[in-house]
Enzyme design. Structure first.
Site, mmCIF file in Angstrom:
data_model
loop_
_atom_site.group_PDB
_atom_site.id
_atom_site.type_symbol
_atom_site.label_atom_id
_atom_site.label_comp_id
_atom_site.label_asym_id
_atom_site.label_seq_id
_atom_site.Cartn_x
_atom_site.Cartn_y
_atom_site.Cartn_z
ATOM 1 N N ASP A 10 44.523 38.857 33.444
ATOM 2 C CA ASP A 10 43.551 38.042 33.431
ATOM 3 C C ASP A 10 44.199 36.722 33.679
ATOM 4 O O ASP A 10 45.638 36.324 33.526
ATOM 5 C CB ASP A 10 42.937 37.904 32.033
ATOM 6 C CG ASP A 10 42.209 36.795 31.728
ATOM 7 O OD1 ASP A 10 41.155 36.750 32.417
ATOM 8 O OD2 ASP A 10 42.226 36.029 30.643
ATOM 9 N N ASP A 12 42.789 33.021 33.105
ATOM 10 C CA ASP A 12 42.402 31.566 32.243
ATOM 11 C C ASP A 12 42.832 32.055 30.875
ATOM 12 O O ASP A 12 42.284 33.100 30.115
ATOM 13 C CB ASP A 12 40.771 31.453 32.217
ATOM 14 C CG ASP A 12 40.205 31.111 33.607
ATOM 15 O OD1 ASP A 12 41.145 30.320 34.145
ATOM 16 O OD2 ASP A 12 39.059 31.270 33.962
ATOM 17 N N GLY A 47 36.626 33.985 27.980
ATOM 18 C CA GLY A 47 36.370 35.555 28.789
ATOM 19 C C GLY A 47 35.069 35.596 29.240
ATOM 20 O O GLY A 47 34.804 36.653 29.816
ATOM 21 N N ARG A 50 30.027 32.861 33.377
ATOM 22 C CA ARG A 50 29.560 31.695 33.258
ATOM 23 C C ARG A 50 27.990 31.566 33.067
ATOM 24 O O ARG A 50 27.589 30.772 32.280
ATOM 25 C CB ARG A 50 29.256 31.029 34.995
ATOM 26 C CG ARG A 50 29.270 29.577 35.138
ATOM 27 C CD ARG A 50 28.993 29.050 36.444
ATOM 28 N NE ARG A 50 30.436 29.706 37.115
ATOM 29 C CZ ARG A 50 30.311 29.488 38.687
ATOM 30 N NH1 ARG A 50 29.418 29.034 39.460
ATOM 31 N NH2 ARG A 50 31.676 29.971 39.076
ATOM 32 N N SER A 115 36.337 34.901 36.586
ATOM 33 C CA SER A 115 35.886 33.681 37.192
ATOM 34 C C SER A 115 35.788 33.802 38.742
ATOM 35 O O SER A 115 36.706 34.451 39.399
ATOM 36 C CB SER A 115 37.146 32.776 37.174
ATOM 37 O OG SER A 115 37.013 31.368 37.521
ATOM 38 N N LYS A 116 34.744 32.888 39.170
ATOM 39 C CA LYS A 116 34.516 32.902 40.640
ATOM 40 C C LYS A 116 35.613 31.813 41.429
ATOM 41 O O LYS A 116 35.501 31.601 42.549
ATOM 42 C CB LYS A 116 33.197 32.561 40.971
ATOM 43 C CG LYS A 116 32.299 33.505 40.444
ATOM 44 C CD LYS A 116 30.686 33.429 40.701
ATOM 45 C CE LYS A 116 30.064 34.770 40.661
ATOM 46 N NZ LYS A 116 28.646 34.709 40.660
ATOM 47 N N ASN A 117 36.188 30.995 40.324
ATOM 48 C CA ASN A 117 37.207 30.079 40.850
ATOM 49 C C ASN A 117 38.689 30.547 40.913
ATOM 50 O O ASN A 117 39.375 29.590 40.937
ATOM 51 C CB ASN A 117 37.012 28.578 40.006
ATOM 52 C CG ASN A 117 35.690 28.134 39.975
ATOM 53 O OD1 ASN A 117 35.147 27.916 41.059
ATOM 54 N ND2 ASN A 117 34.985 28.105 38.993
HETATM 55 C C1 BG6 Z 1 36.801 33.285 32.426
HETATM 56 C C2 BG6 Z 1 36.548 32.109 31.422
HETATM 57 O O1 BG6 Z 1 37.950 33.547 33.014
HETATM 58 O O2 BG6 Z 1 35.842 33.105 33.411
HETATM 59 C C3 BG6 Z 1 35.444 31.827 31.020
HETATM 60 O O3 BG6 Z 1 37.592 32.487 30.335
HETATM 61 C C4 BG6 Z 1 34.533 31.478 32.369
HETATM 62 O O4 BG6 Z 1 35.442 30.591 30.154
HETATM 63 C C5 BG6 Z 1 34.708 32.781 33.190
HETATM 64 O O5 BG6 Z 1 33.070 31.214 31.830
HETATM 65 C C6 BG6 Z 1 33.776 32.576 34.500
HETATM 66 O O6 BG6 Z 1 34.492 31.463 35.190
HETATM 67 P P1 BG6 Z 1 33.668 30.488 36.481
HETATM 68 O O7 BG6 Z 1 35.065 29.801 36.966
HETATM 69 O O8 BG6 Z 1 33.309 31.602 37.420
HETATM 70 O O9 BG6 Z 1 32.840 29.848 35.804
HETATM 71 MG MG MG Z 2 41.098 34.642 29.785
#
Ligand code: BG6
Ligand code: MG
Length: 235
Positions: A10, A12, A47, A50, A115-117
């Protein structure tokens, strides 16, 4: 018994602490909407995807889909603004050495992040080249605690779930890994991650040979039942 052939990380909370940036972005949106939101609320979003995070922030009140999309986009714009500050010094202690050790041992590495980022963060951290594949918020429909993202990552690596250790800081992530039949390594508090086979405070505590010694001589079911949340010292 399956020998470990890969690690799925993972992002974040495991390799870098983006929770603070998520907090600032959600807090800014919540303040604009006049909604209460504090650090404890943010912890519960670890985790969580969004959309689900926004629904929790809105405390079950329903809004038209376009409105939800607009708020998600606004929060994400704030978040992207913040994560542009990330540099390699934001890698959590032990993350880079452990990744290098895993790869030097000939094991495969993947990112399994909701995460999309994720790609942007990996680029900012300058570690994108340390992964064979990246599974992120775009890879599957159903997010954690469904096992889909980790199953997708394992398939891309060409490995079976019991051949992979999933490294996670979120309860929803450990739940997802267990549901998929993966081996588990929790990062953070044992109170939050008690169902993981092993729980460490951070990757700086990880010793690859000892971890492999544990995973390669045990089966997940027995260890989960007998010794939830073991630490490095117990191995
Ligand atoms: C997870 C984070 O890795 O990604 C969450 O722990 C977050 O807090 C989720 O909401 C989605 O991330 P993002 O960057 O697509 O908004
Ligand atoms: Mg995490």
């Amino acid at each position: 018994m399956n020998l470990i052939r890969g690690f799925i990380f993972d992002l974040d909370g495991v390799l870098t602490d983006t929770a603070e940036y998520h907090f600032r972005a959600w807090k800014r949106l919540a303040d604009e909407l006049g909604l209460p939101f504090d650090r404890q609320d943010n912890e519960a979003l670890r985790g969580i995807p969004r959309r689900e995070s926004l629904l929790r922030l809105l405390k079950g009140r329903s809004y038209p889909e376009e409105q939800l999309q607009a708020w998600m986009e606004r929060k994400n714009n704030y978040y992207i603004e913040y994560i542009h500050q990330i540099t390699p010094s934001d890698l959590l202690p032990g993350a880079r050495p452990f990744l290098l050790e895993v790869r030097a041992a000939g094991l495969k590495t993947a990112i399994g992040s909701a995460s999309k980022n994720a790609r942007l963060v990996l680029e900012r951290l300058e570690i994108a080249d340390l992964f064979d594949i990246i599974a992120d918020g775009y890879s599957v429909e159903r997010q954690k605690p469904a096992p889909d993202l980790f199953l997708f990552a394992a398939r891309q690596l060409g490995l079976e779930p019991p051949e992979c250790v999933v490294v996670e800081d979120a309860a929803a992530g450990i739940e997802a890994a267990l549901a998929g039949g993966f081996r588990t390594l929790g990062i953070g508090s044992a109170a939050r991650l008690g169902t993981a086979e092993i729980v460490l405070n951070g990757l700086h505590e990880a010793r690859l040979s000892e971890l492999l010694g544990h995973y390669n001589r045990s089966t997940p079911r027995i260890e989960n039942d007998a010794l939830p949340g073991r630490t490095m010292v117990d191995l």
